[in-house]
Structures are given as structure tokens and as C-alpha cells.
Design an enzyme around this catalytic site. Structure first.
Site, PDB file in Angstrom:
ATOM      1  N   SER A  88     -16.294   4.468   3.972  1.00 17.43           N
ATOM      2  CA  SER A  88     -16.176   3.138   3.389  1.00 17.43           C
ATOM      3  C   SER A  88     -14.854   2.883   2.677  1.00 17.43           C
ATOM      4  O   SER A  88     -14.808   2.329   1.584  1.00 17.43           O
ATOM      5  CB  SER A  88     -17.351   2.879   2.426  1.00 17.43           C
ATOM      6  OG  SER A  88     -17.480   1.515   2.149  1.00 17.43           O
ATOM      7  N   SER A  89     -13.768   3.246   3.335  1.00 17.85           N
ATOM      8  CA  SER A  89     -12.454   2.971   2.770  1.00 17.85           C
ATOM      9  C   SER A  89     -12.195   1.468   2.657  1.00 17.85           C
ATOM     10  O   SER A  89     -11.545   1.014   1.703  1.00 17.85           O
ATOM     11  CB  SER A  89     -11.359   3.611   3.629  1.00 17.85           C
ATOM     12  OG  SER A  89     -11.401   3.115   4.962  1.00 17.85           O
ATOM     13  N   GLY A 100     -15.704   6.946   8.019  1.00 22.67           N
ATOM     14  CA  GLY A 100     -17.104   6.612   7.772  1.00 22.67           C
ATOM     15  C   GLY A 100     -17.480   6.728   6.315  1.00 22.67           C
ATOM     16  O   GLY A 100     -18.657   6.834   5.982  1.00 22.67           O
ATOM     17  N   ASP A 118     -22.061  -1.015   1.760  1.00 19.44           N
ATOM     18  CA  ASP A 118     -20.830  -0.375   1.311  1.00 19.44           C
ATOM     19  C   ASP A 118     -20.270  -1.041   0.060  1.00 19.44           C
ATOM     20  O   ASP A 118     -19.839  -0.368  -0.885  1.00 19.44           O
ATOM     21  CB  ASP A 118     -19.782  -0.409   2.424  1.00 19.44           C
ATOM     22  CG  ASP A 118     -20.179   0.449   3.613  1.00 19.44           C
ATOM     23  OD1 ASP A 118     -21.147   1.229   3.480  1.00 19.44           O
ATOM     24  OD2 ASP A 118     -19.533   0.327   4.660  1.00 19.44           O
ATOM     25  N   SER A 134       0.836  -1.198   0.000  1.00 16.95           N
ATOM     26  CA  SER A 134       0.000   0.000   0.000  1.00 16.95           C
ATOM     27  C   SER A 134       0.867   1.242   0.000  1.00 16.95           C
ATOM     28  O   SER A 134       1.821   1.346   0.778  1.00 16.95           O
ATOM     29  CB  SER A 134      -0.910   0.016   1.236  1.00 16.95           C
ATOM     30  OG  SER A 134      -1.577   1.263   1.331  1.00 16.95           O
ATOM     31  N   GLU A 184     -15.072  -9.219   4.510  1.00 16.69           N
ATOM     32  CA  GLU A 184     -15.035  -8.359   5.693  1.00 16.69           C
ATOM     33  C   GLU A 184     -15.699  -9.025   6.891  1.00 16.69           C
ATOM     34  O   GLU A 184     -15.233  -8.899   8.020  1.00 16.69           O
ATOM     35  CB  GLU A 184     -15.696  -7.013   5.386  1.00 16.69           C
ATOM     36  CG  GLU A 184     -15.496  -6.009   6.500  1.00 16.69           C
ATOM     37  CD  GLU A 184     -15.525  -4.571   6.037  1.00 16.69           C
ATOM     38  OE1 GLU A 184     -15.597  -3.690   6.902  1.00 16.69           O
ATOM     39  OE2 GLU A 184     -15.461  -4.322   4.824  1.00 16.69           O
TER      40      GLU A 184
END
Length: 398
Positions: free
Chosen positions: A140-141, A138, A186, A81, A174
Site C-alpha cells: 500500500s505505498s 502489495g 488501504d 519525490s 485513487e
């Protein structure tokens, strides 16, 4: 994370497929097979209704996660990343097990696990990720990261998955791998939203409708106020709310709280007298589903200004009944309203993150300044305030 302009059009920081492909080459020494993109999202209305089989109305942000990827023949996952310090995280695909502590890498690794567990022919991958979706805001990463990874795997391995299948698989990643019992909103927003629209999603049967969401044409805009209070939904509070909703549904003998009609709420609460801790949860879910329907009716009628009071009512319900707001979110909402916003509420899972405010275009600078001043006076970290415009869903970027 670079900030957006607070009183102008949305500005996306330098972030594109070519840059992400170049970063991939720098990390792995070769060019990627492709680059895929998935957006963050703001939820206009419909909070915590998704895991109760209810209705939600999110829209995609122009903030995105980009995934540059190439397949591997040795079954290894190499994950990197550009937004997290540290090197490449490497793990064999065959060694993936739910609950394994991989830090941020659990999200893309969980997608690989979910696909393989579903019998899909997914092998190894070299993956580099860049994102402008702020973590823990908040917005939705996590879903953006998961869907970008899933779309890359779908392209690399020719899986031919449709948008609904991508959403289900990434939700399972998730839920089962990372351990966050989120609903499917999401992931569906990331896969299925379209530019200029909000997405009405029935989370029971996953039917969708694209709802035109043109605020600019009405002289309006939607401000996102990222309080920079970071939440961690795996810490148990989110799971407690979900468990409480499920306990109430079992007690009432219904599949989910979605099955309580708005006019049946008083009777349902009466039946829950012996479970006082879940009654506020039920009240929020039933009234929130009703608010989604009311917002849809107003948007369909071309009356977006009339949405404002419903947003504000939604915040009061989340604050008082669901008890998932915080001092910074309440300050953002109260200050925006006092400065002239038509409506405001927290958005996302709660316990921090962001608020949204529906404002007249001309009033946006004044409202932004008022929020910044209120945070400074309270001694809080300055929030990030930007204009949200409905962007595209997940797609191949290069």
C-alpha cells in the site's frame, strides 16, 4: 530501498522528519511548515473483500511515507519525490482533471483534486515526499503517499477532517483521479491503525475495532516476503475482478457479495450456474469474509498460532479462485510452509508484490534462508524478507 534485517527486529532505514524537512529546504529554498507521516500496511486476512462491503484485518507497518509541505498562495502545486528520479512536477490546481497523465505525481495531485472537488478550501502546495514503503510490493505505498499528502493539506489549510473523511477522500483520489478501483481498506489502514494492533474494518459502515496483535509475546513473528515482482493495479486485471463481483451481486439481487452468509454459499453458487466465470470469485469473497471472522475469534481467544492454517487457506483461495497469485508468490508461500511456517499467504492486490508467513520466532532465520535459497534456485531476483511489527497510523511528525 534499503533492506531490513531478515532474522532480527524490524530496522527502519535512515528516514526521519528532520531529513525530509532538510530535503524540502534543498528543493524549495525554504523550510516546510510541517512534516506528516503515513504508513504502509500488511493485510493479515481479508483480500479483495473491501470493495464487496466485507471485512478486512490490516495493520500498519513501520515503513512510512513522509510529506514535508508548505502552502502556496498562487494555486500552484509543486510536487517532488526523493524516491523518483526527476525534478519538481508543477501543475496549477485549477488545471487538475481525472485521468491526466502525471506519473507518480497523480497520487498527491489526485488528493488535491478530490478535496477541491468536495468543496474544501485547498489551495497550492509545495510538497516533498520521502518513503520507505516499497512501490508495487502489495504494501500500500500509494495509500501511504495519498494519506500523507491529505494529512499535510488538512494541517496546512485547517480543514479539521476526521480519519474517516481522510480515508474517503484519498480513496476517491485513487478511484476517480488515478483510475484504480480500489476499496477503502488501504486508506483506512493508513489513517486509523494503532501500534500493537490489527484493525478490524467493516467496509460497509466503516466501523472499526482495534484488535490486539502481539505476536512477540507468544514467541511468534510475521515475516513479509517482498518478491520484488512489481504489480500495476491500473492495468485492468484488478478492475476485471471487481466488475465480476459486482455482476454476480446484481444477478443474485443483493447489494454486495458481503450479503451472502457462509452457509448460503452453496445455494448462491447454484444460482450462478449460467455465469461460470464469476462463481470462483463469489466463492473466494464469501469464504474470505468467513476467514476474517475466524481469525478474529482466534486472536480474541489469545490463540495466534491457530491463525496459521487460515492464512494458508486464504492463499489457496486467492491462487485458485481469484487467480491473482504468481509463480514467485506461490514459491514464497510453499517454501515457507515446507520450512516450518505455521501459515502463509500472499497479501495485497495480487499479480506480484508480497507474501506473509506466520512463524515461530526461533524458526525465522531458517525459513528466511529457505525462501532465499528457493528463489536463487529458480533464477528469481532475491526477495526482501523482513519482520513486520504493527506500527502507528498517520500522524504529524514535525
Amino acid at each position: 530501498m534499503p533492506a531490513h534485517e531478515a532474522d532480527g527486529p524490524t530496522v527502519t532505514p535512515p528516514h526521519g522528519a528532520a531529513r525530509t524537512a532538510a530535503a524540502f529546504h534543498a528543493v524549495y529554498g525554504a523550510a516546510p511548515t510541517g512534516v506528516w507521516a503515513a504508513p504502509g500496511r500488511a493485510n493479515l486476512i481479508g483480500e479483495h473483500t473491501d470493495y464487496n462491503d466485507g471485512f478486512v484485518l490490516p495493520f500498519a507497518l513501520t515503513d512510512t511515507t513522509l510529506a514535508a509541505a508548505a502552502p502556496r498562495t498562487d494555486g500552484a502545486l509543486r510536487l517532488h519525490s526523493g524516491d523518483v528520479p526527476g525534478g519538481v512536477v508543477e501543475v496549477p490546481a485549477d488545471a487538475l482533471t481525472p485521468g491526466r497523465d502525471l506519473g507518480w505525481a497523480a497520487y498527491p495531485a489526485g488528493v488535491v483534486w478530490a478535496m477541491r472537488d468536495a468543496g474544501l478550501p485547498v489551495g497550492g502546495i509545495d510538497l516533498h515526499l520521502d518513503s520507505t514503503v516499497p512501490t508495487g510490493a502489495g504494501l500500500s505505498s500509494s495509500a501511504a503517499l495519498e494519506v500523507a499528502t491529505a494529512l499535510a493539506l488538512d494541517g496546512l489549510y485547517g480543514l479539521g477532517l476526521d480519519r474517516q473523511e481522510l480515508a474517503r477522500l484519498t480513496q476517491r483520489a485513487e478511484n476517480a483521479f488515478v483510475g484504480v478501483p480500489c476499496g477503502i481498506m488501504d486508506q483506512t489502514a493508513a489513517t486509523s491503525c494503532t501500534t500493537g494492533h490489527a484493525l478490524l474494518l467493516d467496509t460497509r459502515d466503516l466501523t472499526t475495532r482495534q484488535v490486539p496483535f502481539d505476536l512477540t509475546g507468544h514467541g511468534l513473528r510475521l515475516l513479509v516476503i517482498d518478491t520484488r515482482v512489481r504489480h500495476a493495479l491500473a492495468d485492468g486485471a484488478y478492475a476485471e475482478r471487481r466488475a465480476g463481483c459486482e455482476r454476480a451481486a446484481r444477478h443474485l439481487g443483493i447489494p454486495a457479495l458481503r450479503d451472502i452468509e457462509y452457509l448460503q454459499l452453496t445455494d448462491a453458487l447454484r444460482q450462478l450456474t449460467e455465469l461460470p466465470d464469476v462463481r470462483p470469485l463469489v466463492r473466494h469473497i464469501v469464504t474470505e469474509n468467513h476467514r476474517v471472522q475466524q481469525v478474529i475469534a482466534r486472536l480474541d481467544a489469545g490463540e495466534p498460532r491457530a491463525v496459521g492454517p487460515l492464512l494458508t487457506a486464504g492463499h489457496a483461495s486467492l491462487r485458485d479462485d481469484f487467480a491473482i497469485s504468481c509463480a514467485e508468490l506461490d514459491l514464497a508461500v510453499d517454501t515457507a510452509l515446507a520450512a516450518g511456517a505455521l501459515g502463509a499467504r500472499m497479501t495485497g492486490g495480487g499479480f506480484g508484490g508480497s507474501a506473509i508467513a506466520l512463524v515461530e520466532d526461533a524458526a525465522a532465520p531458517e525459513i528466511t534462508a529457505a525462501v532465499l535459497a528457493a528463489f536463487a534456485a529458480a533464477g528469481h531476483t532475491a526477495p526482501r524478507v523482513f519482520t513486520a511489527r504493527p506500527g502507528p497510523g498517520a500522524h504529524r511528525a514535525a
